[in-house]
Design an enzyme around this catalytic site. Structure first.
Site, PDB file in Angstrom:
ATOM      1  N   ARG A 124     121.295  -7.727 -15.879  1.00 49.00           N
ATOM      2  CA  ARG A 124     120.553  -7.214 -17.040  1.00 49.00           C
ATOM      3  C   ARG A 124     120.158  -5.755 -16.784  1.00 49.00           C
ATOM      4  O   ARG A 124     119.704  -5.392 -15.705  1.00 49.00           O
ATOM      5  CB  ARG A 124     119.314  -8.074 -17.255  1.00 49.00           C
ATOM      6  CG  ARG A 124     118.375  -7.572 -18.386  1.00 49.00           C
ATOM      7  CD  ARG A 124     117.213  -6.795 -17.851  1.00 49.00           C
ATOM      8  NE  ARG A 124     116.205  -6.513 -18.867  1.00 49.00           N
ATOM      9  CZ  ARG A 124     115.170  -5.709 -18.667  1.00 49.00           C
ATOM     10  NH1 ARG A 124     115.003  -5.110 -17.509  1.00 49.00           N
ATOM     11  NH2 ARG A 124     114.302  -5.481 -19.623  1.00 49.00           N
ATOM     12  N   ASP A 164     115.543  -0.580 -20.202  1.00 47.61           N
ATOM     13  CA  ASP A 164     115.511   0.744 -20.849  1.00 47.61           C
ATOM     14  C   ASP A 164     115.460   1.889 -19.835  1.00 47.61           C
ATOM     15  O   ASP A 164     115.875   3.005 -20.137  1.00 47.61           O
ATOM     16  CB  ASP A 164     114.293   0.844 -21.772  1.00 47.61           C
ATOM     17  CG  ASP A 164     112.982   0.656 -21.002  1.00 47.61           C
ATOM     18  OD1 ASP A 164     112.894  -0.293 -20.190  1.00 47.61           O
ATOM     19  OD2 ASP A 164     112.058   1.464 -21.187  1.00 47.61           O
ATOM     20  N   GLY A 220     111.635  -3.801 -21.859  1.00 56.28           N
ATOM     21  CA  GLY A 220     112.772  -2.894 -22.026  1.00 56.28           C
ATOM     22  C   GLY A 220     113.598  -3.093 -23.285  1.00 56.28           C
ATOM     23  O   GLY A 220     114.055  -2.113 -23.890  1.00 56.28           O
ATOM     24  N   THR A 248     106.769  -0.728 -13.014  1.00 56.13           N
ATOM     25  CA  THR A 248     107.775   0.331 -13.147  1.00 56.13           C
ATOM     26  C   THR A 248     107.101   1.688 -12.977  1.00 56.13           C
ATOM     27  O   THR A 248     105.940   1.842 -13.338  1.00 56.13           O
ATOM     28  CB  THR A 248     108.377   0.225 -14.562  1.00 56.13           C
ATOM     29  OG1 THR A 248     109.212  -0.913 -14.594  1.00 56.13           O
ATOM     30  CG2 THR A 248     109.173   1.437 -14.967  1.00 56.13           C
ATOM     31  N   THR A 264     107.509   2.719 -19.974  1.00 56.05           N
ATOM     32  CA  THR A 264     107.366   1.459 -19.240  1.00 56.05           C
ATOM     33  C   THR A 264     106.973   0.378 -20.235  1.00 56.05           C
ATOM     34  O   THR A 264     106.217   0.630 -21.173  1.00 56.05           O
ATOM     35  CB  THR A 264     106.303   1.541 -18.126  1.00 56.05           C
ATOM     36  OG1 THR A 264     106.093   0.217 -17.614  1.00 56.05           O
ATOM     37  CG2 THR A 264     104.975   2.088 -18.608  1.00 56.05           C
ATOM     38  N   GLY A 265     107.503  -0.814 -20.016  1.00 57.03           N
ATOM     39  CA  GLY A 265     107.180  -1.906 -20.928  1.00 57.03           C
ATOM     40  C   GLY A 265     108.364  -2.828 -21.077  1.00 57.03           C
ATOM     41  O   GLY A 265     109.301  -2.786 -20.267  1.00 57.03           O
TER      42      GLY A 265
HETATM   43  N1  ASP Z   1     110.863  -1.223 -18.783  1.00 51.61           N
HETATM   44  C1  ASP Z   1     111.184  -2.025 -17.628  1.00 51.61           C
HETATM   45  C2  ASP Z   1     112.372  -2.896 -17.959  1.00 51.61           C
HETATM   46  O1  ASP Z   1     112.413  -3.488 -19.016  1.00 51.61           O
HETATM   47  C3  ASP Z   1     110.074  -2.888 -17.148  1.00 51.61           C
HETATM   48  C4  ASP Z   1     108.728  -2.230 -16.922  1.00 51.61           C
HETATM   49  O2  ASP Z   1     108.462  -1.162 -17.481  1.00 51.61           O
HETATM   50  O3  ASP Z   1     107.889  -2.779 -16.185  1.00 51.61           O
HETATM   51  O4  ASP Z   1     113.228  -3.055 -17.128  1.00 51.61           O
END
Ligand code: ASP
Length: 321
Positions: free
Chosen positions: A212, A215, A238, A184, A235-236
């Site tokens: 889906r 975040d 979500g 992301t 990022t992470g």
């Molecule tokens: N935050 C993103 C999500 O959950 C995924 C990511 O940060 O890689 O869609």
């Protein structure tokens, strides 16, 4: 002269030096530097923070290495649905799109929702129709395809698991192609006028249920900007970031508890999100020129340039490249 600065991320997760080849490492560094420069050149020419985060995020979306725009991850049904958002700190204007397909630059569509519609969020089919009306650039499915993310998805297909794309180890791929290191993307910036902005864009999580929403397009969860406090892009994983209202919580800790940008980000990333199994990180900037990059995972693709001389990109924990 007032300080101007830009900070970017290309995703956080299990990103380990031993899974990387020197060639791939330099491709990531180049991708991060190109995006930083795209935003910083605008800031140096007196353009706004929102223009800078838009340009930097689009540059990362156009790079197949990152999980946003071209090279997005695959959902359960093999589709590539994307989310993006953008916010301006001076007026709290925001735009966001979710579960969209075939839009070359999702963050550009989010920007267009903010500037050319009375709405904040558009999703799916309605967002697509709006994009067509606004002349936003579309691409066929093939444009978004990447073999390594397809292989990541194939490995999880049929299971009920979802994964941060950096955390899926794809076996039987050449060294450096193992699927742990794509992400992301997002940017935060402070411009010469003293305004801040934030943007985030993603393909989401591998093998997610189609429809889906993570975040990244949710204002206050994955993205937030307010001149009074901070600009944040996350990022992470979500779902915990949504439940923690992560980006806005940093702003609240600054506004109501008087914490500094970095301290507020550390409370959210290292205390609150950890308690919720919320793996990931965030980048932040405030209107005074402070910046921070905080994560609780093994690594986060990240970088910053500032008019006070700071210029760096990094990938791993404790390891500035
Ligand atoms: N935050 C993103 C999500 O959950 C995924 C990511 O940060 O890689 O869609």
């Amino acid at each position: 002269m007032s300080i101007y600065t830009i900070v970017i991320h290309g995703g956080a997760g299990t990103i380990l030096k031993e899974d990387m080849t020197p060639a791939l490492e330099s491709s990531y560094q180049k991708g991060l530097k190109d995006a930083l420069n795209a935003g910083y050149d605008l800031l140096a020419n007196g353009k706004t923070a929102v223009e800078a985060v838009l340009a930097a995020t689009m540059s990362l979306e156009n790079n197949i290495l990152f999980n946003a725009g071209k090279g997005s991850v695959f959902a359960k049904d093999g589709s590539q649905e994307m989310d993006a958002s953008i916010m301006e700190g001076k007026n709290l204007y925001a735009g966001s799109v979710s579960a969209i397909k075939n839009i070359r630059n999702p963050v550009e569509l989010a920007y267009t929702v903010m500037t050319k519609s009375p709405h904040v969020m558009l999703s799916g089919k309605g967002a697509y129709e709006f994009a067509k009306m606004q002349g936003i650039k579309m691409e066929p499915d093939e444009y978004f395809f990447s073999q390594f993310r397809y292989d990541q998805w194939k490995q999880m297909q049929g299971s009920n698991e979802t994964a941060l794309d950096h955390n899926v180890v794809v076996k039987d791929l050449p060294a450096g192609q193992a699927g742990k290191k794509f992400g992301t993307v997002g940017a935060v910036a402070l411009d010469i006028h003293g305004d801040i902005a934030a943007a985030t864009s993603t393909g989401g999580m591998t093998n997610k249920q189609f429809g889906r929403v993570g975040d990244s397009p949710i204002i206050g969860a994955g993205t937030y900007a307010n001149n009074k406090t901070c600009a944040i892009s996350c990022t992470g994983h979500g779902e915990p970031f949504i439940r923690a209202v992560a980006a806005y919580d940093v702003s609240c800790l600054m506004e109501y508890r008087g914490l500094s940008l970095e301290d507020a980000m550390k409370v959210v990333v290292h205390e609150k999100l950890i308690k919720m199994d919320g793996e990931g990180g965030m980048i932040g900037a405030d209107a005074k020129g402070n910046t921070a990059m905080v994560f609780n995972s093994e690594g986060m693709y990240r970088g910053r340039i500032s008019s006070n001389g700071k210029n760096e990109v990094a990938i791993y924990k404790n390891n500035m490249l």
